[in-house]
Design a protein around this motif. Structure first.
Motif, PDB file in Angstrom:
ATOM      1  N   THR B   8       0.824  -1.214   0.000  1.00 41.77           N
ATOM      2  CA  THR B   8       0.000   0.000   0.000  1.00 41.77           C
ATOM      3  C   THR B   8       0.853   1.256   0.000  1.00 41.77           C
ATOM      4  OG1 THR B   8      -1.579  -1.254   1.304  1.00 41.77           O
ATOM      5  CG2 THR B   8      -1.940   1.090   1.153  1.00 41.77           C
ATOM      6  N   PHE B   9       2.003   1.156   0.683  1.00 39.80           N
ATOM      7  CA  PHE B   9       2.928   2.292   0.735  1.00 39.80           C
ATOM      8  C   PHE B   9       3.353   2.691  -0.678  1.00 39.80           C
ATOM      9  CE2 PHE B   9       6.983   4.335   1.264  1.00 39.80           C
ATOM     10  CZ  PHE B   9       6.815   5.105   2.396  1.00 39.80           C
ATOM     11  N   TRP B  11       1.900   1.817  -3.474  1.00 43.67           N
ATOM     12  CA  TRP B  11       0.703   2.227  -4.209  1.00 43.67           C
ATOM     13  C   TRP B  11       0.407   3.698  -3.962  1.00 43.67           C
ATOM     14  CZ3 TRP B  11      -0.956   0.222  -8.255  1.00 43.67           C
ATOM     15  CH2 TRP B  11      -1.110  -1.155  -8.444  1.00 43.67           C
ATOM     16  N   THR B  12       0.465   4.074  -2.674  1.00 45.29           N
ATOM     17  CA  THR B  12       0.148   5.461  -2.338  1.00 45.29           C
ATOM     18  C   THR B  12       1.110   6.416  -3.018  1.00 45.29           C
ATOM     19  OG1 THR B  12      -0.588   4.664  -0.212  1.00 45.29           O
ATOM     20  CG2 THR B  12      -0.288   7.004  -0.420  1.00 45.29           C
ATOM     21  N   PHE B  13       2.399   6.032  -3.007  1.00 48.45           N
ATOM     22  CA  PHE B  13       3.402   6.884  -3.651  1.00 48.45           C
ATOM     23  C   PHE B  13       3.069   7.065  -5.134  1.00 48.45           C
ATOM     24  CE2 PHE B  13       7.448   7.627  -5.772  1.00 48.45           C
ATOM     25  CZ  PHE B  13       7.923   8.688  -5.035  1.00 48.45           C
ATOM     26  N   ASN B  15       0.206   6.554  -6.668  1.00 50.65           N
ATOM     27  CA  ASN B  15      -1.058   7.272  -6.836  1.00 50.65           C
ATOM     28  C   ASN B  15      -0.885   8.776  -6.655  1.00 50.65           C
ATOM     29  OD1 ASN B  15      -2.448   4.961  -7.277  1.00 50.65           O
ATOM     30  ND2 ASN B  15      -3.146   4.726  -5.164  1.00 50.65           N
ATOM     31  N   LEU B  16      -0.138   9.134  -5.590  1.00 48.77           N
ATOM     32  CA  LEU B  16       0.020  10.564  -5.307  1.00 48.77           C
ATOM     33  C   LEU B  16       0.794  11.260  -6.404  1.00 48.77           C
ATOM     34  CD1 LEU B  16       0.569  11.048  -1.515  1.00 48.77           C
ATOM     35  CD2 LEU B  16      -1.019  12.227  -2.986  1.00 48.77           C
ATOM     36  N   MET B  17       1.824  10.569  -6.899  1.00 49.05           N
ATOM     37  CA  MET B  17       2.608  11.164  -7.977  1.00 49.05           C
ATOM     38  C   MET B  17       1.730  11.391  -9.218  1.00 49.05           C
ATOM     39  SD  MET B  17       5.343  12.275  -7.549  1.00 49.05           S
ATOM     40  CE  MET B  17       6.490  12.618  -6.357  1.00 49.05           C
ATOM     41  N   LEU B  18       0.942  10.375  -9.500  1.00 50.23           N
ATOM     42  CA  LEU B  18       0.028  10.484 -10.647  1.00 50.23           C
ATOM     43  C   LEU B  18      -0.930  11.659 -10.447  1.00 50.23           C
ATOM     44  CD1 LEU B  18      -0.801   8.879 -13.231  1.00 50.23           C
ATOM     45  CD2 LEU B  18      -2.539   7.790 -11.830  1.00 50.23           C
ATOM     46  N   LEU B  19      -1.514  11.696  -9.239  1.00 48.42           N
ATOM     47  CA  LEU B  19      -2.468  12.767  -8.951  1.00 48.42           C
ATOM     48  C   LEU B  19      -1.788  14.129  -9.042  1.00 48.42           C
ATOM     49  CD1 LEU B  19      -5.428  13.080  -8.028  1.00 48.42           C
ATOM     50  CD2 LEU B  19      -4.589  13.251  -5.717  1.00 48.42           C
ATOM     51  N   TYR B  20      -0.539  14.185  -8.538  1.00 46.91           N
ATOM     52  CA  TYR B  20       0.200  15.447  -8.561  1.00 46.91           C
ATOM     53  C   TYR B  20       0.389  15.933  -9.993  1.00 46.91           C
ATOM     54  CZ  TYR B  20       4.320  18.445  -8.466  1.00 46.91           C
ATOM     55  OH  TYR B  20       5.202  19.462  -8.671  1.00 46.91           O
ATOM     56  N   LEU B  22      -1.195  15.068 -12.721  1.00 47.80           N
ATOM     57  CA  LEU B  22      -2.464  15.377 -13.395  1.00 47.80           C
ATOM     58  C   LEU B  22      -3.029  16.709 -12.921  1.00 47.80           C
ATOM     59  CD1 LEU B  22      -4.246  11.942 -13.629  1.00 47.80           C
ATOM     60  CD2 LEU B  22      -3.569  13.434 -15.486  1.00 47.80           C
ATOM     61  N   LEU B  23      -3.022  16.902 -11.591  1.00 45.61           N
ATOM     62  CA  LEU B  23      -3.609  18.134 -11.065  1.00 45.61           C
ATOM     63  C   LEU B  23      -2.763  19.336 -11.416  1.00 45.61           C
ATOM     64  CD1 LEU B  23      -5.163  17.453  -7.574  1.00 45.61           C
ATOM     65  CD2 LEU B  23      -6.245  17.738  -9.762  1.00 45.61           C
TER      66      LEU B  23
ATOM     67  N   THR C  32      -5.232  -3.464  -1.548  1.00 41.96           N
ATOM     68  CA  THR C  32      -6.162  -3.431  -0.411  1.00 41.96           C
ATOM     69  C   THR C  32      -7.295  -2.444  -0.697  1.00 41.96           C
ATOM     70  OG1 THR C  32      -4.834  -1.732   0.613  1.00 41.96           O
ATOM     71  CG2 THR C  32      -4.348  -3.991   1.232  1.00 41.96           C
ATOM     72  N   VAL C  35      -6.309   1.167  -1.150  1.00 40.26           N
ATOM     73  CA  VAL C  35      -5.874   1.603  -2.477  1.00 40.26           C
ATOM     74  C   VAL C  35      -7.073   1.814  -3.389  1.00 40.26           C
ATOM     75  CG1 VAL C  35      -4.428   1.020  -4.432  1.00 40.26           C
ATOM     76  CG2 VAL C  35      -3.710   0.376  -2.148  1.00 40.26           C
ATOM     77  N   MET C  42      -9.175   9.666  -6.212  1.00 35.29           N
ATOM     78  CA  MET C  42      -8.419  10.306  -7.289  1.00 35.29           C
ATOM     79  C   MET C  42      -9.304  10.548  -8.500  1.00 35.29           C
ATOM     80  SD  MET C  42      -4.930   8.172  -7.138  1.00 35.29           S
ATOM     81  CE  MET C  42      -4.463   8.544  -8.810  1.00 35.29           C
ATOM     82  N   ILE C  46      -9.992  14.172 -10.027  1.00 40.49           N
ATOM     83  CA  ILE C  46      -9.582  14.493 -11.397  1.00 40.49           C
ATOM     84  C   ILE C  46     -10.797  14.842 -12.244  1.00 40.49           C
ATOM     85  CG2 ILE C  46      -8.597  13.494 -13.486  1.00 40.49           C
ATOM     86  CD1 ILE C  46      -6.707  11.948 -11.562  1.00 40.49           C
ATOM     87  N   THR C  95      -2.250  19.596  -4.203  1.00 35.63           N
ATOM     88  CA  THR C  95      -2.674  18.221  -4.466  1.00 35.63           C
ATOM     89  C   THR C  95      -2.898  17.469  -3.167  1.00 35.63           C
ATOM     90  OG1 THR C  95      -1.329  18.257  -6.457  1.00 35.63           O
ATOM     91  CG2 THR C  95      -2.048  16.114  -5.666  1.00 35.63           C
ATOM     92  N   ASN C 143       0.091   3.125   6.190  1.00 39.26           N
ATOM     93  CA  ASN C 143       0.914   3.144   4.975  1.00 39.26           C
ATOM     94  C   ASN C 143       0.735   4.461   4.234  1.00 39.26           C
ATOM     95  OD1 ASN C 143       2.175   0.413   4.506  1.00 39.26           O
ATOM     96  ND2 ASN C 143       0.094  -0.136   5.076  1.00 39.26           N
ATOM     97  N   VAL C 144      -0.519   4.893   4.156  1.00 42.83           N
ATOM     98  CA  VAL C 144      -0.810   6.123   3.414  1.00 42.83           C
ATOM     99  C   VAL C 144      -0.209   7.327   4.116  1.00 42.83           C
ATOM    100  CG1 VAL C 144      -2.647   7.615   2.587  1.00 42.83           C
ATOM    101  CG2 VAL C 144      -2.899   5.155   2.433  1.00 42.83           C
ATOM    102  N   CYS C 147       3.528   7.342   3.905  1.00 40.78           N
ATOM    103  CA  CYS C 147       3.972   7.734   2.576  1.00 40.78           C
ATOM    104  C   CYS C 147       3.841   9.240   2.394  1.00 40.78           C
ATOM    105  CB  CYS C 147       3.148   6.991   1.533  1.00 40.78           C
ATOM    106  SG  CYS C 147       3.676   7.359  -0.132  1.00 40.78           S
ATOM    107  N   MET C 151       6.897  11.769   1.814  1.00 41.89           N
ATOM    108  CA  MET C 151       6.928  12.633   0.633  1.00 41.89           C
ATOM    109  C   MET C 151       7.040  14.096   1.042  1.00 41.89           C
ATOM    110  SD  MET C 151       4.261  10.784  -1.888  1.00 41.89           S
ATOM    111  CE  MET C 151       4.436  11.809  -3.319  1.00 41.89           C
TER     112      MET C 151
END
Lengths: 74, 161, 254
Positions: B8-9, B11-13, B15-20, B22-23, C32, C35, C42, C46, C95, C143-144, C147, C151
């Motif tokens: 999940t960690f 995945w989150t990375f 996802n966030l990069m993608l969202l970043y 795109l936005l 999971t 996600v 998301m 979007i 974001t 996890n979220v 992360c 970041m």
């Protein structure tokens, strides 16, 4: 044993008292400050938020310990 | 487990990069650019308006100055014309007066002269008449020069009396 | 008691919903429900961003106004904390703010009961076949939040190096006196840790309380509590996370 762990978790959550008192003091002082100097409201809000957040961290750590203990209960 | 770190960690990375990205492309970058452009254009138009206003004020001042100077000029011209006309008038009047006076004086002189002429004529005739009368009276030679002078003298005295 | 315990555990823990096999290996990447909810969030964000910025014009109207208010809000927040170099950081922080706002308050939709709860309430057969899927906030998964926190600290490091250059950035570890070096290094561990635990603890605590309220008094009462625990707390925590991150960035960049 499980009962003791549960009590330990309850005591850990008790850290919230400190955070509550701390945030209360911070907010009351902030209110005083704003009523004394309404033009500084923006700055005071930021500082209060920072103080409240830092005070809250202790409660969160206590909660975190409590959750760890709860998970140990299974 | 509650505190288990897993995929999940990652995945989150992702996802966030993608969202970043795109936005950033869709929302923040674009709108910030738009707002900056608008701020710039508004500022420009305000500046332009200020400049136009200043130009207009300057022009107005210039025109007002011109108008004022034109007015001054006009009044000056009128004053000049008036004074000139006055002078002319005065001179004409004066000339006329002088002419009239001249005519009068001439007339008077003429009259005087005529009178003198007449007087002297009359004197001559009176003298001749007197002589004729006297010679008639005396019957003597009275036509000599000495006698004539005597008579003239007499007439003069008589005329003066 | 144990029934409540297992139910609470079930709600608290993330579940594997399906897994994506990696080609040429036996390993499967588990996905999971955290996600899946993240993906839904998301998609919603979007979609809204697309709808609200489809037609842009120099004179904003209608939808564009709203989008501009959001962007302006984020820009001002970052400008206040970071100052001169806000343009570098505003998109990422915005974001994160949008993502956190939606994910923290997403559990408000749990007021609408899912299939299992409806079945339990009404004992009607049809609800048994409804999908048993609840929108639980992704931020209750450590996890979220971990992360996000890492970041954030990466943003502080990268932003610091980019703005101050490597030498200037390294010099700030000796600020204000060289003795502070270990504490300054420790800062880079404590900051993400506290960010991560704060968000996680707040959202999880609110979530647990809400779950208990849902269990104790279904279906109407939770709505009132939901306004505080889901909406207010969620918005506040989202704001605090972004506020603190921008403060950390500002500390290094200024």
């Amino acid at each position: 044993m499980n009962g003791l762990v549960a009590i330990a978790a309850a005591i850990a959550v008790f850290t919230g008292v400190g955070a509550g008192i701390g945030i209360g003091i911070a907010t009351s002082k902030a209110a005083e400050g704003v009523s004394r100097q309404p033009e500084a409201a923006g700055q005071i809000r930021g500082i209060t938020l920072l103080g409240a957040v830092l005070a809250e961290a202790t409660a969160i750590y206590g909660l975190f310990i409590a959750i760890l203990l709860y998970l140990k209960l299974g | 487990m509650l505190l288990k770190f897993g995929p999940t960690f990652i995945w989150t990375f992702v996802n966030l990069m993608l969202l970043y990205f795109l936005l950033k492309k869709l929302l923040f970058g674009r709108l910030t650019l738009y707002m900056d452009n608008r701020t710039k254009s508004i500022k420009e138009s305000i500046d332009n308006a200020e400049k136009a206003k200043a130009d207009a004020a300057e022009l107005k001042k210039k025109y007002e100055d011109q108008l004022r100077s034109a007015k001054d000029e006009a009044s000056k011209i009128i004053d000049e014309a008036r004074s000139k006309a006055n002078k002319e008038y005065d001179s004409i009047i004066a000339d006329a007066k002088k002419d009239a006076e001249g005519v009068l004086v001439k007339a008077r002189e003429e009259i005087e002269r005529e009178r003198d002429q007449m007087l002297s004529d009359i004197k001559g005739q009176v003298a001749s008449l007197a002589l004729a009368a006297a010679s008639k009276v005396v019957e003597a030679n009275m036509d000599t020069a000495s006698n004539r002078a005597l008579v003239d003298k007499f007439i003069d005295e008589a005329g003066a009396a | 008691m144990s029934d409540l315990n297992t139910e609470l555990n079930h709600a608290m823990l993330p579940h594997e919903m399906f897994s994506i096999p990696v080609p040429f290996t036996d390993y499967k990447i588990p996905v999971t429900d955290t996600v899946v909810v993240t993906w839904i969030i998301m998609a919603v964000i979007i979609l809204f961003a697309y709808i609200f910025t489809k037609k842009l014009s120099m004179v904003p109207q209608g939808k564009q106004n709203f989008a501009e208010v959001v962007v302006e809000l984020v820009n001002n927040l970052v400008k206040d904390a970071v100052g001169h170099h806000w343009r570098l950081f505003a998109p990422y922080l915005g974001t994160v703010l949008l993502f956190l706002i939606v994910s923290n308050i997403v559990s408000i939709f749990n007021i609408i009961p899912n299939g299992e709860q409806l079945h339990k309430l009404t004992h009607m057969e049809i609800f048994e076949h409804f999908p048993n899927f609840a929108l639980r906030p992704p931020t209750k998964d450590i996890n979220v939040t971990a992360c996000l926190a890492i970041m954030s600290i990466l943003l502080v490091v990268i932003g610091g190096i980019r703005v101050k250059r490597l030498s200037g950035w390294l010099k700030h570890f000796l600020h204000p006196i060289p003795v502070m070096l270990p504490f300054n290094i420790l800062d880079y561990v404590i900051k993400p840790l506290s960010l991560c635990l704060r968000l996680f603890g707040n959202i999880l605590a609110a979530f647990i309380i809400m779950e208990l309220i849902y269990m104790a008094f279904p279906p109407v009462v939770p709505a009132a509590f939901s306004i505080y625990f889901d909406l207010f707390d969620g918005l506040l925590q989202a704001y605090i996370f972004v506020f603190l991150t921008s403060l950390y960035v500002g500390e290094v960049v200024e």
